[in-house]
Scaffold this motif. Structure first.
Motif, PDB file in Angstrom:
ATOM      1  N   LEU A 171       0.829  -1.202   0.000  1.00 40.70           N
ATOM      2  CA  LEU A 171       0.000   0.000   0.000  1.00 40.70           C
ATOM      3  C   LEU A 171       0.866   1.256   0.000  1.00 40.70           C
ATOM      4  CD1 LEU A 171      -2.822   1.329   0.208  1.00 40.70           C
ATOM      5  CD2 LEU A 171      -2.589   1.200   2.702  1.00 40.70           C
ATOM      6  N   PHE A 172       2.032   1.182   0.644  1.00 37.65           N
ATOM      7  CA  PHE A 172       2.906   2.340   0.769  1.00 37.65           C
ATOM      8  C   PHE A 172       4.053   2.324  -0.240  1.00 37.65           C
ATOM      9  CE2 PHE A 172       0.994   1.381   4.885  1.00 37.65           C
ATOM     10  CZ  PHE A 172       0.340   2.578   5.140  1.00 37.65           C
ATOM     11  N   ASP A 173       4.070   1.326  -1.104  1.00 40.06           N
ATOM     12  CA  ASP A 173       5.117   1.215  -2.117  1.00 40.06           C
ATOM     13  C   ASP A 173       4.876   2.247  -3.215  1.00 40.06           C
ATOM     14  OD1 ASP A 173       6.380   0.133  -4.682  1.00 40.06           O
ATOM     15  OD2 ASP A 173       7.173  -1.264  -3.195  1.00 40.06           O
ATOM     16  N   SER A 174       5.928   2.933  -3.605  1.00 39.56           N
ATOM     17  CA  SER A 174       5.776   3.972  -4.624  1.00 39.56           C
ATOM     18  C   SER A 174       5.277   3.401  -5.945  1.00 39.56           C
ATOM     19  CB  SER A 174       7.110   4.697  -4.832  1.00 39.56           C
ATOM     20  OG  SER A 174       8.121   3.777  -5.238  1.00 39.56           O
ATOM     21  N   GLY A 175       5.584   2.133  -6.202  1.00 48.68           N
ATOM     22  CA  GLY A 175       5.150   1.508  -7.435  1.00 48.68           C
ATOM     23  C   GLY A 175       3.649   1.312  -7.524  1.00 48.68           C
ATOM     24  N   VAL A 179       0.378   6.142  -2.216  1.00 51.18           N
ATOM     25  CA  VAL A 179       1.042   7.040  -1.269  1.00 51.18           C
ATOM     26  C   VAL A 179       2.355   7.520  -1.876  1.00 51.18           C
ATOM     27  CG1 VAL A 179       2.096   7.239   1.005  1.00 51.18           C
ATOM     28  CG2 VAL A 179      -0.001   5.895   0.723  1.00 51.18           C
ATOM     29  N   ASP A 180       2.497   8.827  -1.995  1.00 45.05           N
ATOM     30  CA  ASP A 180       3.719   9.433  -2.531  1.00 45.05           C
ATOM     31  C   ASP A 180       4.362  10.264  -1.429  1.00 45.05           C
ATOM     32  OD1 ASP A 180       5.686  10.931  -3.791  1.00 45.05           O
ATOM     33  OD2 ASP A 180       4.528  11.187  -5.631  1.00 45.05           O
ATOM     34  N   ALA A 181       5.386   9.692  -0.811  1.00 42.23           N
ATOM     35  CA  ALA A 181       6.030  10.365   0.316  1.00 42.23           C
ATOM     36  C   ALA A 181       6.757  11.635  -0.125  1.00 42.23           C
ATOM     37  CB  ALA A 181       7.003   9.410   1.009  1.00 42.23           C
ATOM     38  N   ALA A 182       7.307  11.618  -1.336  1.00 39.69           N
ATOM     39  CA  ALA A 182       8.088  12.768  -1.796  1.00 39.69           C
ATOM     40  C   ALA A 182       7.252  14.031  -1.911  1.00 39.69           C
ATOM     41  CB  ALA A 182       8.743  12.442  -3.137  1.00 39.69           C
ATOM     42  N   THR A 183       6.024  13.884  -2.395  1.00 39.68           N
ATOM     43  CA  THR A 183       5.157  15.057  -2.589  1.00 39.68           C
ATOM     44  C   THR A 183       4.073  15.152  -1.520  1.00 39.68           C
ATOM     45  OG1 THR A 183       3.651  13.839  -4.056  1.00 39.68           O
ATOM     46  CG2 THR A 183       5.534  14.960  -5.079  1.00 39.68           C
ATOM     47  N   LYS A 184       4.123  14.238  -0.537  1.00 33.94           N
ATOM     48  CA  LYS A 184       3.110  14.200   0.539  1.00 33.94           C
ATOM     49  C   LYS A 184       1.694  14.160  -0.059  1.00 33.94           C
ATOM     50  CE  LYS A 184       6.147  14.396   3.878  1.00 33.94           C
ATOM     51  NZ  LYS A 184       7.351  14.194   3.072  1.00 33.94           N
ATOM     52  N   THR A 185       1.521  13.167  -0.958  1.00 35.39           N
ATOM     53  CA  THR A 185       0.251  13.028  -1.669  1.00 35.39           C
ATOM     54  C   THR A 185      -0.343  11.648  -1.427  1.00 35.39           C
ATOM     55  OG1 THR A 185       0.989  14.529  -3.419  1.00 35.39           O
ATOM     56  CG2 THR A 185      -0.855  13.071  -3.954  1.00 35.39           C
ATOM     57  N   VAL A 186      -1.660  11.602  -1.263  1.00 39.33           N
ATOM     58  CA  VAL A 186      -2.395  10.341  -1.205  1.00 39.33           C
ATOM     59  C   VAL A 186      -3.399  10.327  -2.351  1.00 39.33           C
ATOM     60  CG1 VAL A 186      -4.027   8.925   0.104  1.00 39.33           C
ATOM     61  CG2 VAL A 186      -2.115  10.037   1.285  1.00 39.33           C
ATOM     62  N   HIS A 187      -3.339   9.275  -3.160  1.00 34.68           N
ATOM     63  CA  HIS A 187      -4.270   9.116  -4.272  1.00 34.68           C
ATOM     64  C   HIS A 187      -5.363   8.131  -3.876  1.00 34.68           C
ATOM     65  CE1 HIS A 187      -0.426  10.295  -6.257  1.00 34.68           C
ATOM     66  NE2 HIS A 187      -1.239  11.039  -6.986  1.00 34.68           N
ATOM     67  N   ALA A 188      -6.601   8.507  -4.086  1.00 32.97           N
ATOM     68  CA  ALA A 188      -7.729   7.603  -3.869  1.00 32.97           C
ATOM     69  C   ALA A 188      -8.029   6.890  -5.175  1.00 32.97           C
ATOM     70  CB  ALA A 188      -8.956   8.372  -3.393  1.00 32.97           C
ATOM     71  N   ARG A 233      -9.934   7.873   2.291  1.00 32.59           N
ATOM     72  CA  ARG A 233     -10.042   9.093   3.108  1.00 32.59           C
ATOM     73  C   ARG A 233      -9.354   8.873   4.460  1.00 32.59           C
ATOM     74  NH1 ARG A 233     -15.154   9.952   2.638  1.00 32.59           N
ATOM     75  NH2 ARG A 233     -15.005  11.634   1.108  1.00 32.59           N
ATOM     76  N   GLU A 234      -9.605   7.702   5.060  1.00 37.88           N
ATOM     77  CA  GLU A 234      -8.957   7.394   6.339  1.00 37.88           C
ATOM     78  C   GLU A 234      -7.450   7.251   6.164  1.00 37.88           C
ATOM     79  OE1 GLU A 234     -12.603   4.948   8.532  1.00 37.88           O
ATOM     80  OE2 GLU A 234     -11.222   3.899   7.176  1.00 37.88           O
ATOM     81  N   LEU A 235      -7.026   6.701   5.037  1.00 40.36           N
ATOM     82  CA  LEU A 235      -5.593   6.582   4.770  1.00 40.36           C
ATOM     83  C   LEU A 235      -4.948   7.958   4.684  1.00 40.36           C
ATOM     84  CD1 LEU A 235      -3.019   5.046   3.974  1.00 40.36           C
ATOM     85  CD2 LEU A 235      -3.851   5.063   1.606  1.00 40.36           C
ATOM     86  N   GLN A 307       6.655   1.775  12.740  1.00 39.98           N
ATOM     87  CA  GLN A 307       7.774   0.821  12.828  1.00 39.98           C
ATOM     88  C   GLN A 307       8.718   0.957  11.638  1.00 39.98           C
ATOM     89  OE1 GLN A 307       5.776  -2.958  12.974  1.00 39.98           O
ATOM     90  NE2 GLN A 307       4.818  -2.549  14.962  1.00 39.98           N
ATOM     91  N   GLN A 308       8.155   1.062  10.435  1.00 39.99           N
ATOM     92  CA  GLN A 308       8.949   0.968   9.216  1.00 39.99           C
ATOM     93  C   GLN A 308       9.381   2.329   8.643  1.00 39.99           C
ATOM     94  OE1 GLN A 308       9.944  -1.990   8.140  1.00 39.99           O
ATOM     95  NE2 GLN A 308       8.772  -3.033   9.726  1.00 39.99           N
ATOM     96  N   CYS A 309       8.584   3.347   8.905  1.00 40.18           N
ATOM     97  CA  CYS A 309       8.853   4.672   8.335  1.00 40.18           C
ATOM     98  C   CYS A 309       8.805   5.735   9.420  1.00 40.18           C
ATOM     99  CB  CYS A 309       7.825   5.007   7.245  1.00 40.18           C
ATOM    100  SG  CYS A 309       7.700   3.751   5.957  1.00 40.18           S
ATOM    101  N   PRO A 310       9.659   5.635  10.427  1.00 34.44           N
ATOM    102  CA  PRO A 310       9.613   6.619  11.517  1.00 34.44           C
ATOM    103  C   PRO A 310       9.935   8.033  11.007  1.00 34.44           C
ATOM    104  CG  PRO A 310      11.598   5.289  11.679  1.00 34.44           C
ATOM    105  CD  PRO A 310      10.758   4.655  10.621  1.00 34.44           C
ATOM    106  N   THR A 311       9.275   9.000  11.599  1.00 34.24           N
ATOM    107  CA  THR A 311       9.541  10.397  11.253  1.00 34.24           C
ATOM    108  C   THR A 311      10.271  11.055  12.414  1.00 34.24           C
ATOM    109  OG1 THR A 311       7.447  11.152  12.202  1.00 34.24           O
ATOM    110  CG2 THR A 311       7.427  10.477   9.893  1.00 34.24           C
ATOM    111  N   SER A 312      10.738  12.260  12.199  1.00 36.84           N
ATOM    112  CA  SER A 312      11.463  12.979  13.245  1.00 36.84           C
ATOM    113  C   SER A 312      10.586  13.203  14.458  1.00 36.84           C
ATOM    114  CB  SER A 312      11.970  14.316  12.695  1.00 36.84           C
ATOM    115  OG  SER A 312      10.904  15.099  12.207  1.00 36.84           O
ATOM    116  N   GLN A 313       9.278  13.352  14.220  1.00 41.98           N
ATOM    117  CA  GLN A 313       8.403  13.602  15.356  1.00 41.98           C
ATOM    118  C   GLN A 313       8.109  12.336  16.149  1.00 41.98           C
ATOM    119  OE1 GLN A 313       4.836  15.193  13.592  1.00 41.98           O
ATOM    120  NE2 GLN A 313       4.114  13.235  12.869  1.00 41.98           N
ATOM    121  N   ASP A 314       8.520  11.154  15.588  1.00 45.10           N
ATOM    122  CA  ASP A 314       8.345   9.931  16.344  1.00 45.10           C
ATOM    123  C   ASP A 314       9.410   9.792  17.434  1.00 45.10           C
ATOM    124  OD1 ASP A 314       6.171   9.097  14.848  1.00 45.10           O
ATOM    125  OD2 ASP A 314       7.402   8.152  13.319  1.00 45.10           O
TER     126      ASP A 314
END
Length: 315
Positions: A171-175, A179-188, A233-235, A307-314
């Motif tokens: 679900l979080f794989d760019s392929g 979910v696009d982490a680089a542009t902070k975008t979620v596609h429905a 939407r929840e994602l 667990q897998q993608c910790p952020t600085s705020q974690d």
């Protein structure tokens, strides 16, 4: 329902990859409680005979789990050859995935039935192919439905299908393109109200073993599990909380997704995005799953991200 084949002493697991290893580990733990149970794994000859490298390391790890190695090639061996190989086992759990190419899952199922295996867990660790039906745009999904038809058309081999949704990581794989982490975008995909069910391979392994040994035994039925089920939407809300910034929310309607497939016919991600843009068959209520009914905790999307993608705020 009570199984008509209660004496299962020899189990062969097909594959030792992303899903196979968690299933092998979980079955090995269960085998300590069932002393008559012997577990084997099918590996290609080059993997089974390797004397150095990662194949050897994996084989040594399997040996430490008490798992025997059987040589075979699901892609190269014929139905008759596979049938001869499988005939010595009471149960088969298929964790081979789609790497064998078109027709491989049909061939494996035919071999299992020809061998008279008492109990079979096919490679159906995915969506609800009965609901999806044919014409999803995914050839492998059509084949998965044909596997179900083969199993239901006979009575000698008992089967259990474990429906898991997609692997959580995908679900979080760019392929996949949701979910696009680089542009902070979620596609429905299709609609913001559409949902997707996801489960980690580790949870699938634990739950498959629990389902395998459950009493009364599951027999000729689909068992649903879920690490999480959430709408797009929840994602987006989950990703916004995880990233700590306002996310870009982009709807990819079915017409746009169909256009992407037409324009890029070899793009596997585009085909999967179109296949998942539907209101049913790819998600189910987690509260009604086997793990929820049994009180077995599973990893949610939010927990996996932490667990897998910790952020600085974690921290």
């Amino acid at each position: 329902m009570k199984s008509t084949n209660p004496s299962i002493n020899t189990v062969l697991i097909l594959g030792a990859g992303e899903l196979g290893l968690p299933v092998l580990r979980a079955m090995s733990r269960q085998a300590r409680l069932h002393h008559a149970l012997n577990i084997s794994v099918l590996l290609r000859p080059e993997a089974a005979r390797a004397v150095t490298g990662p194949h050897r390391a994996r084989r040594d790890a399997l040996a430490r789990l008490g798992i025997a190695v059987v040589e075979g090639d699901l892609q190269q061996n014929s139905v008759d050859e596979l049938s001869t190989l499988l005939r010595g086992f009471d149960a088969v759990i298929n964790c081979s995935g789609f790497v064998g190419g078109a027709g491989t899952q049909i061939k494996i199922t035919q071999a299992v039935l020809q061998a008279g295996v008492a109990r079979y867990f096919p490679w159906q660790f995915g969506v609800d192919y009965d609901v999806v039906g044919t014409g999803s745009g995914q050839q492998v999904w059509d084949e998965q439905l044909e596997v179900r038809h083969l199993l239901r058309a006979q009575k000698a081999t008992e089967w259990v299908i474990v429906s898991t949704g997609i692997f959580t990581s995908y679900l979080f794989d760019s392929g996949f393109g949701v979910v696009d982490a680089a542009t902070k975008t979620v596609h429905a995909l299709g609609d913001w109200r559409y949902a997707v069910t996801l489960t980690t391979p580790e949870d699938i392994g634990r739950l498959t073993a629990a389902i395998f040994f459950h009493r009364p035994a599951f027999r000729n039925q689909v068992v649903y599990i879920a690490g999480d089920t959430l709408t797009y939407r929840e994602l987006a809300d989950v990703m916004q909380a995880h990233w700590g910034v306002e996310v870009n929310r982009v709807l990819l309607n079915k017409e746009r997704l169909q256009e992407e497939v037409l324009n890029h016919p070899r793009d596997v991600g585009a085909k999967y995005r179109l296949a998942f843009a539907r209101p049913d068959g790819v998600a189910w209520d987690k509260a009604k799953t086997f793990n929820a009914r049994q009180g077995i905790a599973t990893t949610t999307a939010e927990q996996w991200l932490a667990q897998q993608c910790p952020t600085s705020q974690d921290g």
